[in-house]
Scaffold this motif. Structure first.
Motif, PDB file in Angstrom:
ATOM      1  N   MET A   1       0.853  -1.176   0.000  1.00  0.00           N
ATOM      2  CA  MET A   1       0.000   0.000   0.000  1.00  0.00           C
ATOM      3  C   MET A   1       0.894   1.232   0.000  1.00  0.00           C
ATOM      4  N   VAL A   3       0.785   5.660  -0.408  1.00  0.00           N
ATOM      5  CA  VAL A   3       0.085   6.933  -0.571  1.00  0.00           C
ATOM      6  C   VAL A   3       1.121   8.052  -0.566  1.00  0.00           C
ATOM      7  N   LEU A  74      -2.030   7.156  -5.371  1.00  0.00           N
ATOM      8  CA  LEU A  74      -2.436   5.953  -4.652  1.00  0.00           C
ATOM      9  C   LEU A  74      -2.026   4.735  -5.460  1.00  0.00           C
ATOM     10  N   SER A  78      -4.484   0.918  -1.617  1.00  0.00           N
ATOM     11  CA  SER A  78      -4.958   2.301  -1.440  1.00  0.00           C
ATOM     12  C   SER A  78      -5.735   2.797  -2.650  1.00  0.00           C
TER      13      SER A  78
END
Length: 112
Positions: A1, A3, A74, A78
């Motif tokens: 993930m 971000v 993202l 995410s």
């Protein structure tokens, strides 16, 4: 993930608040937003990555009166479920590391 989050505050200029674990988040940011234009709202999927831009949900402005943009890159989990600006705003802005953190720092002269 992963971000990556770029924004500005009331008195501080553009900076990365989240780096997604990248040593150089600028390269990831530039790659994701390449060709996305300058529209105030963007949701652009390329592969498993989403470039997402939207104005501050509370209408906050910097000292020059410009609405503050929030720009996210993202990837991985995410990016799942983010197929529009509205999806992104709902899914990303509801996370404490976004809305709550920005509320805490946006008026600070030098956020940490």
């Amino acid at each position: 993930m992963s971000v990556v989050w770029a924004t500005r505050g009331k008195t501080w200029g553009f900076r990365f608040l989240l780096t997604g674990g990248f040593a150089d988040p600028l390269a990831e940011y530039e790659s994701a937003f390449a060709g996305a234009g300058e529209e105030p709202e963007v949701c652009r999927r390329t592969g498993e990555r989403v470039a997402l831009r939207f104005p501050d949900p509370l209408g906050r402005t910097d000292r020059a009166g410009r609405v503050i943009p929030h720009e996210f890159v993202l990837s991985g989990p995410s990016a799942e479920g983010v197929d529009s600006v509205e999806d992104g705003r709902r899914l990303v802005w509801s996370r404490p590391e976004a809305a709550d953190e920005f509320e805490r720092i946006w008026e600070q002269p030098n956020p940490q």
